[in-house]
Design a protein around this motif. Structure first.
Motif, PDB file in Angstrom:
ATOM      1  N   UNK A 234       0.824  -1.203   0.000  1.00 16.92           N
ATOM      2  CA  UNK A 234       0.000   0.000   0.000  1.00 16.92           C
ATOM      3  C   UNK A 234       0.861   1.256   0.000  1.00 16.92           C
ATOM      4  N   UNK A 235       1.903   1.268   0.822  1.00 18.54           N
ATOM      5  CA  UNK A 235       2.805   2.419   0.871  1.00 18.54           C
ATOM      6  C   UNK A 235       3.418   2.678  -0.503  1.00 18.54           C
ATOM      7  N   UNK A 236       3.864   1.597  -1.157  1.00 14.69           N
ATOM      8  CA  UNK A 236       4.471   1.747  -2.481  1.00 14.69           C
ATOM      9  C   UNK A 236       3.486   2.263  -3.505  1.00 14.69           C
ATOM     10  N   UNK A 237       2.255   1.791  -3.452  1.00 15.39           N
ATOM     11  CA  UNK A 237       1.230   2.241  -4.399  1.00 15.39           C
ATOM     12  C   UNK A 237       0.914   3.712  -4.197  1.00 15.39           C
ATOM     13  N   UNK A 238       0.798   4.138  -2.958  1.00 14.98           N
ATOM     14  CA  UNK A 238       0.523   5.543  -2.683  1.00 14.98           C
ATOM     15  C   UNK A 238       1.674   6.436  -3.140  1.00 14.98           C
ATOM     16  N   UNK A 239       2.877   5.986  -2.899  1.00 14.26           N
ATOM     17  CA  UNK A 239       4.043   6.774  -3.303  1.00 14.26           C
ATOM     18  C   UNK A 239       4.136   6.882  -4.822  1.00 14.26           C
ATOM     19  N   UNK A 240       3.769   5.806  -5.522  1.00 16.73           N
ATOM     20  CA  UNK A 240       3.844   5.787  -6.975  1.00 16.73           C
ATOM     21  C   UNK A 240       2.814   6.705  -7.616  1.00 16.73           C
TER      22      UNK A 240
END
Length: 276
Positions: A234-240
């Motif tokens: 989730x963190x990676x998706x939000x950052x992307x």
């Protein structure tokens, strides 16, 4: 509140999983460069092919095959993860290596397999006052127990990745620690994922766009026990996908999709749960 970007290369040391950069746009090996036409010449001059000795510098590198970080076995698209408790990092693992570390104490306790269970608490409620006590500036956070430090850690997604927020042990105990899911939380490998929805007519999340709609001045909440690698996904998706101040429409749609999948996977917690 003291919030700081998580430190370290590994997510459990505070960082988020390393995300690869987009592939470059190097010329394809063996192609010829076309020079601009000379005015009045009526033809286009073509430069010679790239010399064989220089082709290695122009060739686009092949996409690296993802492999198990313990035995180097090629991995499928969906695979398991291990927590490296010494480096506080997540490792990609094949099914065989993952099975080796499912039992507590295996491998002298350094590696721990991340479980795949998802649990929900249908009776969970979280009012605005309780959420404010956690001092999380957005409407979404996850909590896990760091076994080495013997403390709870709280993180929330941001454009910079996973950001840690100081968590007072007493506040954790009063707000979340007495819940049924918190009692089942496995150290290092599972997390309590909490989403707070509030405020009709706005995001109600301090400008992050991670909240939902509801009755003004009131609030509801969702709480799930999830694998810790799901939180860093989730963190990676939000950052992307993050754009602008509030995250943007794409980030909000991705968040909605993520929680739809979590709800579909989660089963309600029962009194027979044994924590495994």
């Amino acid at each position: 509140m003291n919030a700081r970007p998580a430190r370290g290369a590994g997510p459990l040391g505070g960082g988020s999983p390393v995300m690869g950069s987009p592939a470059g746009t190097s010329p394809v090996a063996g192609s010829t460069a076309v020079e601009p036409a000379v005015p009045g010449a009526g033809s286009t001059a073509v430069s010679p092919a790239v010399p064989p000795g220089l082709r290695g510098f122009t060739r686009r590198p092949p996409r690296a095959e993802e492999r198990c970080e313990l035995c180097a076995e090629p991995l499928a698209g969906e695979h398991r993860h291990l927590v490296d408790t010494a480096r506080r990092a997540l490792l990609c693992a094949c099914a065989g290596c993952s099975l080796l570390f499912t039992r507590p104490g295996a491998g002298a306790g350094r590696f721990r397999a991340v479980p795949d269970r998802y649990l929900s608490d249908p009776d969970f409620t979280l009012d605005e006052e309780s959420w404010n006590r956690l001092q999380i500036p957005v409407g979404l956070a996850f909590f896990f127990r760091n076994a080495e430090l013997d403390r709870l850690a709280a993180f929330y997604p941001s454009p910079a990745g996973a950001t840690e927020s100081e968590l007072d042990p007493g506040t954790w105990r009063d707000v979340l620690g007495s819940g049924r899911l918190a009692a089942l939380l496995q150290p290092d490998t599972e997390a309590l994922l909490v989403r707070r929805e509030r405020g009709a007519g706005g995001t109600g999340t301090g400008g992050t766009g991670t909240g939902g709609t509801g009755t003004a001045g009131t609030g509801t909440g969702e709480c799930y026990l999830v694998p810790v690698d799901a939180c860093y996904e989730l963190v990676g998706r939000m950052r992307l996908h993050w754009q602008g101040f509030d995250g943007g429409a794409e980030a909000r749609a991705d968040l909605t999709d993520f929680f739809t999948r979590v709800r579909a996977k989660a089963r309600p917690v029962s009194g027979r749960e044994d924590g495994r």
